[in-house]
Design a protein around this motif. Structure first.
Motif, short mmCIF file in Angstrom:
data_model
loop_
_atom_site.label_atom_id
_atom_site.label_comp_id
_atom_site.label_asym_id
_atom_site.label_seq_id
_atom_site.Cartn_x
_atom_site.Cartn_y
_atom_site.Cartn_z
N VAL B 244 12.23 -6.18 -8.29
CA VAL B 244 13.08 -6.42 -7.12
C VAL B 244 12.60 -7.66 -6.36
O VAL B 244 13.25 -8.13 -5.44
CB VAL B 244 13.13 -5.16 -6.22
CG1 VAL B 244 14.03 -5.35 -5.02
CG2 VAL B 244 13.61 -3.94 -7.03
N LYS B 245 11.45 -8.19 -6.78
CA LYS B 245 10.85 -9.36 -6.14
C LYS B 245 10.62 -9.12 -4.66
O LYS B 245 11.04 -9.90 -3.80
CB LYS B 245 11.71 -10.61 -6.36
CG LYS B 245 11.81 -10.99 -7.86
CD LYS B 245 12.64 -12.23 -8.06
CE LYS B 245 12.69 -12.65 -9.54
NZ LYS B 245 13.00 -11.53 -10.47
N LEU B 246 9.97 -8.00 -4.37
CA LEU B 246 9.65 -7.67 -2.98
C LEU B 246 8.47 -8.52 -2.53
O LEU B 246 7.43 -8.56 -3.20
CB LEU B 246 9.33 -6.19 -2.85
CG LEU B 246 10.54 -5.25 -3.03
CD1 LEU B 246 10.08 -3.81 -3.24
CD2 LEU B 246 11.48 -5.35 -1.84
N ALA B 247 8.63 -9.19 -1.42
CA ALA B 247 7.57 -10.05 -0.90
C ALA B 247 6.74 -9.28 0.12
O ALA B 247 7.18 -8.28 0.67
CB ALA B 247 8.17 -11.29 -0.25
N LYS B 248 5.53 -9.74 0.34
CA LYS B 248 4.67 -9.11 1.34
C LYS B 248 5.38 -9.07 2.70
O LYS B 248 6.00 -10.05 3.10
CB LYS B 248 3.37 -9.91 1.47
CG LYS B 248 2.33 -9.55 0.42
CD LYS B 248 0.96 -10.16 0.76
CE LYS B 248 0.11 -10.33 -0.49
NZ LYS B 248 -0.12 -9.09 -1.25
N GLY B 249 5.29 -7.92 3.35
CA GLY B 249 5.88 -7.81 4.68
C GLY B 249 7.32 -7.33 4.68
O GLY B 249 7.85 -6.95 5.72
N GLU B 250 7.96 -7.33 3.53
CA GLU B 250 9.35 -6.84 3.49
C GLU B 250 9.40 -5.34 3.74
O GLU B 250 8.51 -4.59 3.31
CB GLU B 250 10.00 -7.16 2.14
CG GLU B 250 10.48 -8.59 2.06
CD GLU B 250 11.54 -8.76 0.98
OE1 GLU B 250 12.74 -8.81 1.34
OE2 GLU B 250 11.18 -8.84 -0.20
N GLU B 251 10.48 -4.89 4.37
CA GLU B 251 10.64 -3.46 4.65
C GLU B 251 11.47 -2.80 3.57
O GLU B 251 12.46 -3.36 3.11
CB GLU B 251 11.31 -3.27 6.01
CG GLU B 251 10.44 -3.74 7.15
CD GLU B 251 10.80 -3.09 8.48
OE1 GLU B 251 11.97 -2.71 8.65
OE2 GLU B 251 9.90 -2.97 9.33
N VAL B 252 11.04 -1.60 3.19
CA VAL B 252 11.75 -0.85 2.15
C VAL B 252 11.96 0.60 2.56
O VAL B 252 11.28 1.13 3.45
CB VAL B 252 10.98 -0.85 0.81
CG1 VAL B 252 10.83 -2.25 0.25
CG2 VAL B 252 9.63 -0.16 0.95
N LEU B 253 12.91 1.21 1.87
CA LEU B 253 13.07 2.66 1.86
C LEU B 253 12.35 3.15 0.61
O LEU B 253 12.56 2.61 -0.48
CB LEU B 253 14.56 3.01 1.78
CG LEU B 253 14.95 4.44 1.39
CD1 LEU B 253 14.50 5.43 2.44
CD2 LEU B 253 16.46 4.54 1.22
N LEU B 254 11.50 4.16 0.77
CA LEU B 254 10.76 4.75 -0.36
C LEU B 254 11.32 6.14 -0.63
O LEU B 254 11.24 7.02 0.23
CB LEU B 254 9.27 4.81 -0.02
CG LEU B 254 8.37 5.60 -0.99
CD1 LEU B 254 8.44 5.05 -2.42
CD2 LEU B 254 6.91 5.57 -0.50
#
Lengths: 328, 328
Positions: B244-254
């Motif tokens: 998903v190419k999540l970068a540091k600091g990005e917010e997600v739903l887990l």
């Protein structure tokens, strides 16, 4: 044994830590001693409800901590009673000055440890014992009947009454009335496996089931050949209607509860069978609940509970609740 | 095979009948052709959301029908796509004049039948395909990636936007964005057993698990020796963060999703492991969901989903929802 865990020794702590993080804002989790409270505890002037028992029955009881239900839950190790110091700490954390009601399932260890805690704790503490399992009159784990899935219903209905401000004596009487008007019986299609033991608690052949199973894998009434959903519902609902002395036309709450390893597809099918059987008995199902509420680790199976909804019980069941596992 | 049912032939109908009775007032269930709608459908002027797919993944999708989520769900037989006539009937039942958005998991049968229904149905119909499973690029059931647990998140977020009045084009774009920002991978500890087949779909040794399992028991990436919860979380979260190419600091739903046969005690433990691993990647878990949402009958196992919560997605996730399986 295969389980999603790091080790049997750390499973409970890690699970509670996960529960705490997933529901932050709703609950506060303490790990030493171990207990879960409403994030907004203590609630001044409100009777506090405290329950607990061995782990392995999730979402019971930590999943029922929150507005309109429990103020605190004390999880023991898997299938092991919480210790008195846990219970005392939970009582002290949630006591808002109006007294504390303990809701305790009737198992020897739980009864003893909650009793001890009630003696140690300061302030007014009363207890409601649940013993809704009509399968056997005494078991390997209890004197007298076992407390099982109706405990969830006691916690919801008494929780609603506590939320509106009922006093300790009234709540104790209400809890005892809900318990007395409830009956449950369960079946197991497979055994559960206790993580620290690593092998199934009992063996069932591929064509067998256990009628009247306990939620720790304790024996029920008898080992029988696999039955259809209709036959299971007929036997259980019949036993409960007789035990609770439900008369034609009386209104009930019907709970079909999964043991942890049975999917919803089957639980709703069993609910359909139970509903038809209630109709055969002339009992009116006024409220329903279907899902995993009082489980036995990974056991495949289910229990059926009927609770008499006389007086205000339906309205209290309908009252708002905000917990991890029950919310409306 | 032991299941709580009368027969494999009647299980789905009886289960839907039970679902209908347990949630009357919330949903309307039609049995011929088979579909479930909001009790208050059609909602005039609102884009209607319709999903569906093979049964055996409960509560998906019927459990997500209601205010703030789906307008209709079309359940096929177990692991079998619903037919075009079911889907057309559902579309016609919920179309409130503002168009219909189909949310379809990327499996060959579903894609074909929903496409055919979209052509037959009158009025504006658009489709969002979900394909969040990062385990394999193609599978025995799909061209390209499989749609799995992120479908639940797409349905919730797009459902909230539809409820506030977003138009069809905006909802399609939003659904595609949520899907593109999501990745999922699962593990199986045991196979599921399809009722009509009567034996496990695949065999796993007592010390083995399948990494990257599909929700119909399709093979994943590889058969491996049983891993710890930490190791499972590390592999899955790592694969998803990269995909998903999540970068540091990005917010997600887990989302930690049970496959149907795994108890909550373990799911919360796996959630704890996944949360720590997200921390290692610098990803901020802003919302969480733990439980059985996109299941595979009685399979023991779980999947982990991360969804990027950019823009309004967190607010749409938080918006009120009232369905059988998700409510706040």
């Amino acid at each position: 044994m295969k389980k999603l865990m790091n080790s049997p020794d750390t499973l409970l702590t890690e699970s509670l830590r996960g529960f705490s993080a997933a529901h932050s804002g709703l609950v506060t989790v303490r790990l030493d001693p171990m207990f879960v409270t409403r994030a907004d505890a203590p609630r001044k002037g409100k009777v506090a409800l405290v329950s607990g028992g061995g782990s392995g029955h999730e979402p019971m009881h930590a999943g029922f901590v929150g507005m309109g239900m429990l103020d605190a839950a004390c999880p023991g190790q898997v299938f092991t009673s919480p210790t008195p110091d846990q219970i005392v700490a939970a009582i002290e954390a949630v006591d808002g000055g109006a007294g504390v009601l303990l809701i305790v399932k009737n198992y020897a260890g739980d009864v003893m440890n909650f009793e001890m805690a009630a003696e140690i704790a300061e302030g007014a503490v009363e207890t409601v014992l649940t013993n809704d399992d009509v399968a056997v009159e005494a078991s390997t784990h209890s004197q007298g009947r076992r407390g099982v899935a109706a405990t969830v219903i006691v916690e919801k209905i008494v929780g609603a009454a506590a939320e509106r401000g009922d006093d300790l004596a009234a709540l104790k009487a209400l809890g005892e009335a809900v318990n007395a008007g409830s009956g449950t019986m369960g079946v197991a299609l497979t055994s559960c496996t206790v993580p620290a033991v690593g092998r199934p608690t009992f063996d069932l052949a591929e064509d067998e089931m256990e009628m009247g199973i306990g939620i720790h894998g304790e024996p029920g009434r008898r080992r029988v050949a696999m039955m259809t959903a209709d036959a299971i519902a007929k036997e259980i609902v019949g036993a409960v209607v007789e035990d609770v002395k439900l008369a034609k036309g009386e209104e009930v709450l019907l709970l079909v509860n999964g043991m942890g390893g049975t999917p919803l597809l089957e639980l709703y099918g069993l609910y359909d069978a139970a509903l038809r059987t209630c109709g055969d008995h002339g009992v009116a199902v006024a409220r329903s609940l279907v899902g995993n509420y009082c489980t036995s680790l990974d056991m495949a199976g289910a229990s059926i509970t009927l609770t008499r909804l006389d007086g205000e019980k339906a309205a209290l069941w309908d009252a708002p609740v905000h917990t991890a596992a029950m919310r409306w």
